[in-house]
Design a protein around this motif. Sequence first.
Motif, short mmCIF file in Angstrom:
data_model
loop_
_atom_site.label_atom_id
_atom_site.label_comp_id
_atom_site.label_asym_id
_atom_site.label_seq_id
_atom_site.Cartn_x
_atom_site.Cartn_y
_atom_site.Cartn_z
N ASN A 124 -4.69 17.65 2.23
CA ASN A 124 -6.10 17.39 1.90
C ASN A 124 -6.55 16.06 2.49
OD1 ASN A 124 -6.62 19.76 0.49
ND2 ASN A 124 -5.95 18.90 -1.46
N VAL A 125 -5.74 15.02 2.32
CA VAL A 125 -6.05 13.71 2.89
C VAL A 125 -6.09 13.81 4.42
CG1 VAL A 125 -5.23 11.34 3.19
CG2 VAL A 125 -5.15 12.41 0.94
N LEU B 220 0.82 -1.20 0.00
CA LEU B 220 0.00 0.00 0.00
C LEU B 220 0.86 1.26 0.00
CD1 LEU B 220 -2.67 -1.03 2.67
CD2 LEU B 220 -2.81 -1.26 0.18
N SER B 221 0.26 2.36 -0.41
CA SER B 221 0.97 3.65 -0.34
C SER B 221 1.16 4.04 1.13
CB SER B 221 0.16 4.73 -1.06
OG SER B 221 -0.99 5.07 -0.30
N ARG B 222 2.03 5.00 1.39
CA ARG B 222 2.24 5.46 2.78
C ARG B 222 0.94 6.02 3.36
NH1 ARG B 222 4.76 4.32 6.33
NH2 ARG B 222 5.45 6.32 7.15
N GLY B 223 0.16 6.73 2.55
CA GLY B 223 -1.11 7.27 3.02
C GLY B 223 -2.09 6.18 3.38
N ALA C 287 -11.59 14.62 9.69
CA ALA C 287 -13.04 14.82 9.74
C ALA C 287 -13.77 13.48 9.85
CB ALA C 287 -13.51 15.59 8.51
N ALA C 288 -13.30 12.46 9.13
CA ALA C 288 -13.93 11.14 9.17
C ALA C 288 -13.81 10.52 10.57
CB ALA C 288 -13.31 10.21 8.12
N VAL C 289 -12.63 10.60 11.17
CA VAL C 289 -12.43 10.04 12.51
C VAL C 289 -13.28 10.78 13.52
CG1 VAL C 289 -10.74 9.74 14.37
CG2 VAL C 289 -10.13 9.14 12.04
N ALA C 290 -13.29 12.11 13.46
CA ALA C 290 -14.08 12.90 14.40
C ALA C 290 -15.56 12.58 14.28
CB ALA C 290 -13.85 14.39 14.16
N LYS C 291 -16.05 12.44 13.07
CA LYS C 291 -17.46 12.12 12.85
C LYS C 291 -17.79 10.74 13.41
CE LYS C 291 -20.92 11.66 9.22
NZ LYS C 291 -21.19 11.70 7.78
N ALA C 292 -16.92 9.77 13.17
CA ALA C 292 -17.17 8.41 13.66
C ALA C 292 -17.17 8.35 15.19
CB ALA C 292 -16.12 7.46 13.09
N ILE C 293 -16.27 9.10 15.83
CA ILE C 293 -16.19 9.07 17.29
C ILE C 293 -17.34 9.86 17.90
CG2 ILE C 293 -14.83 9.86 19.27
CD1 ILE C 293 -12.33 9.05 17.65
N ASP D 165 -3.74 22.16 11.06
CA ASP D 165 -4.93 22.13 10.21
C ASP D 165 -5.93 21.03 10.59
OD1 ASP D 165 -3.26 20.08 9.34
OD2 ASP D 165 -3.57 20.49 7.21
N VAL D 166 -5.47 19.98 11.27
CA VAL D 166 -6.39 18.90 11.63
C VAL D 166 -7.39 19.34 12.70
CG1 VAL D 166 -4.80 17.07 10.94
CG2 VAL D 166 -4.81 17.84 13.31
#
Length: 199
Positions: free
Chosen positions: A164-165, A119-122, A171-177, A194-195
């Motif tokens: 951007n990623v 997989l890529s590093r990201g 945002a995805a982690v915050a929404k899930a938690i 920025d996070v």
Amino acid sequence: MPRVDTVVECPVHDSFRVQQAAGLFDVPLADRASERFTVDLPDLDEDWRIGLIVGPSGSGKTTVARRAYGDQLFESADWPADRAVVDAFAPLGVRDTVGLLTAVGFSSPPSWIKPYRVLSRGEQFRCDLARALAMAGGNSAGQQPRANSQLVVFDEFTSVVDRNVARVCSAAVAKAIRGGRVNKRFVAVTCHYDVARAG
């Protein structure tokens, strides 16, 4: 509010080059170099779900996180070289694994069936993040986290992904938690401010 007050030290090895470098910049030399970090953090008994330890590189973030949270600080886990990413989440079921991968912004079924090493590093970062969430405490949605049992502290959060990623993942982690889909407390340790705006 608990206070973390810690001192880190290391020996200074005297050599001609050390003396030369110190002399160029008027750095005083001693037998040992030391630095003190004092930080107030919210108590684990308080009602919070997401935390952020942020500051420039070398400012003591990891030292503070390790002192405050000890073994809750996620250390990279070994990934099987010859197995798919989804296989590394056992004993979680496939639906729970897919839920965690999606919760960290990694919504790529074709990549889920590849080994971590290709997989890529990201993508690897998001797999590590999902694995950190999977390894801490229980996973039942709707239950309130208890003290350290479901705390995940993730160092170098978003350091290897583009900004951007990083914002999308945050945002995805915050929404899930916050939405209860991932029943954890989460502390991100990062040099990227920025996070905070993304989550």
